[in-house]
Design an enzyme around this catalytic site. Structure first.
Site, PDB file in Angstrom:
ATOM      1  N   LEU A 113      40.139  28.164 -42.325  1.00 23.99           N
ATOM      2  CA  LEU A 113      40.303  27.300 -41.140  1.00 23.99           C
ATOM      3  C   LEU A 113      42.094  27.151 -41.177  1.00 23.99           C
ATOM      4  O   LEU A 113      43.323  27.793 -40.310  1.00 23.99           O
ATOM      5  CB  LEU A 113      40.425  25.742 -40.329  1.00 23.99           C
ATOM      6  CG  LEU A 113      40.546  25.416 -39.494  1.00 23.99           C
ATOM      7  CD1 LEU A 113      40.140  25.442 -37.881  1.00 23.99           C
ATOM      8  CD2 LEU A 113      39.935  23.565 -39.325  1.00 23.99           C
ATOM      9  N   THR A 160      33.547  16.824 -39.819  1.00 22.53           N
ATOM     10  CA  THR A 160      31.911  17.423 -39.452  1.00 22.53           C
ATOM     11  C   THR A 160      31.233  16.738 -39.624  1.00 22.53           C
ATOM     12  O   THR A 160      31.111  15.382 -39.263  1.00 22.53           O
ATOM     13  CB  THR A 160      31.651  17.802 -41.755  1.00 22.53           C
ATOM     14  OG1 THR A 160      30.474  18.587 -40.716  1.00 22.53           O
ATOM     15  CG2 THR A 160      31.693  16.742 -42.153  1.00 22.53           C
ATOM     16  N   ASP A 161      30.244  18.049 -38.655  1.00 23.94           N
ATOM     17  CA  ASP A 161      28.559  16.134 -37.558  1.00 23.94           C
ATOM     18  C   ASP A 161      28.103  15.728 -39.265  1.00 23.94           C
ATOM     19  O   ASP A 161      27.234  15.222 -38.952  1.00 23.94           O
ATOM     20  CB  ASP A 161      27.852  18.010 -37.139  1.00 23.94           C
ATOM     21  CG  ASP A 161      27.778  18.490 -38.359  1.00 23.94           C
ATOM     22  OD1 ASP A 161      25.817  18.086 -39.060  1.00 23.94           O
ATOM     23  OD2 ASP A 161      28.021  19.565 -39.254  1.00 23.94           O
ATOM     24  N   TYR A 171      28.874  15.395 -50.099  1.00 21.61           N
ATOM     25  CA  TYR A 171      30.355  15.754 -49.303  1.00 21.61           C
ATOM     26  C   TYR A 171      30.088  15.055 -47.417  1.00 21.61           C
ATOM     27  O   TYR A 171      31.722  14.924 -47.696  1.00 21.61           O
ATOM     28  CB  TYR A 171      29.413  17.041 -48.770  1.00 21.61           C
ATOM     29  CG  TYR A 171      30.472  17.962 -47.529  1.00 21.61           C
ATOM     30  CD1 TYR A 171      31.481  18.028 -47.709  1.00 21.61           C
ATOM     31  CD2 TYR A 171      30.078  18.049 -46.545  1.00 21.61           C
ATOM     32  CE1 TYR A 171      32.832  18.678 -46.588  1.00 21.61           C
ATOM     33  CE2 TYR A 171      30.066  18.584 -45.222  1.00 21.61           C
ATOM     34  CZ  TYR A 171      32.154  19.117 -45.458  1.00 21.61           C
ATOM     35  OH  TYR A 171      32.773  19.557 -44.053  1.00 21.61           O
ATOM     36  N   LYS A 225      33.807  13.354 -46.409  1.00 27.98           N
ATOM     37  CA  LYS A 225      34.622  13.243 -45.575  1.00 27.98           C
ATOM     38  C   LYS A 225      34.392  12.107 -43.982  1.00 27.98           C
ATOM     39  O   LYS A 225      35.577  11.807 -44.341  1.00 27.98           O
ATOM     40  CB  LYS A 225      33.785  13.950 -44.230  1.00 27.98           C
ATOM     41  CG  LYS A 225      34.046  15.908 -45.220  1.00 27.98           C
ATOM     42  CD  LYS A 225      35.397  16.359 -45.371  1.00 27.98           C
ATOM     43  CE  LYS A 225      35.690  16.567 -44.238  1.00 27.98           C
ATOM     44  NZ  LYS A 225      37.345  17.337 -44.208  1.00 27.98           N
TER      45      LYS A 225
END
Length: 304
Positions: free
Chosen positions: A12, A121-122, A146, A150
């Site tokens: 990204l 993130t989802d 993770y 986040k």
């Protein structure tokens, strides 16, 4: 506008720099390596300023951001190796990057009154049910290390800043680095059949498309939480693989299996990665193109 971008060695960050160059913005890229470590194409990272920066070093972050004084910071740097994050000897490093590093960036942004974009993130959600997650949902309960890191990164941003965009995305793929498409095409070239899970549901996201949206955002003051993936509906990883094998021309047979049958992941994965993106339209932002179109453009550019 002057924009500071972290994590430009990744998928990204690389494309955010390209988007900034395309629009004539003053972009500054950063990552932990001495020099840029991504693909050496005609990318903006190779022609725009680059600064080595360890985001876990509070003093270094404060010094660099105070010196450069960007109008906005797009924070793409993150630990994204989901399974490796579960290793006991990696937990502290994961949190140092995703939580402490994000906190350092947010505090530095606050000091110079810069806008900040944080890529989330989802995985911050519990992955249950079938209803798409809305940006303002609070049913977090992440399933793995993770996801928890986040979520704590999100909190570090929202607790330090008012001028922030927290953008949750999913199933990211781009030219710079590893991704599901690249991995599975390489596997498909040497195997007659592959097994892919069909009970994890979401939507892919092409990094050039997401980068366009992120730069659109920093041109505005429509702060808050957003969800962003490509359009085209909700699919499984199996559906995704079938489509890009078809577009690529691979005859490899794709066999749908459940997550339990697949059984190779150390970290728990969410079954429901559906993200509700209606807030983008409500705020006047242009949605990302259809994911099948994104796959077509990726395969053309990647030349796998």
């Amino acid at each position: 506008m002057k924009v500071f971008v972290t994590g430009v060695n990744g998928q990204l960050g690389h494309d955010v720099m390209n988007e900034l160059k395309k629009r004539g913005f003053d972009g500054i890229g950063s990552d932990i390596t001495e020099t840029y470590g991504g693909i050496s194409d005609s990318s903006a990272v190779c022609s725009m300023p680059y600064i080595k920066l360890d985001i876990t070093d509070c003093t270094a972050v404060s010094t660099v951001i105070s010196k450069e004084k960007p109008d906005a910071i797009i924070h793409c740097a993150a630990w994204t190796a989901v399974d490796a994050a579960e290793d006991a000897d990696k937990t502290d490093l994961v949190r140092a990057v995703n939580v402490t590093g994000t906190q350092n960036i947010a505090v530095a942004a606050q000091k110079i009154d810069a806008k900040m974009v944080y890529i989330s993130t989802d995985y911050v959600f519990n992955g249950k049910g079938t209803e798409p997650w809305r940006p303002d949902d609070k049913n977090y309960a992440p399933l793995n290390v993770y996801g928890k890191s986040k979520l704590d990164g999100e909190l570090a941003v929202s607790s330090n800043l008012e001028k922030f965009f927290i953008v949750r995305t999913a199933w990211v793929f781009g030219l710079n680095g590893k991704n599901f498409i690249k991995t599975m095409i390489n596997v498909g070239k040497t195997h007659d059949q592959v097994r892919v899970v069909n009970d994890q549901i979401g939507t892919p996201t092409y990094t050039p498309d997401l980068s366009r949206l992120l730069v659109d955002m920093i041109e505005s003051d429509k702060y808050g939480y957003y969800h962003a993936t490509n359009e085209g509906g909700y699919i499984s990883w199996y559906d995704f693989c079938v489509e890009f094998y078809k577009q690529y021309g691979l005859p490899t047979k794709v066999i749908p299996v459940s997550t339990a049958e697949y059984g190779l992941n150390k970290a728990a994965r969410p079954f429901n990665s559906r993200l509700d993106k209606t807030k983008l339209l409500e705020s006047g932002f242009k949605p990302l193109p259809d994911w099948k179109d994104a796959v077509k453009r990726y395969l053309k550019e990647a030349q796998l």
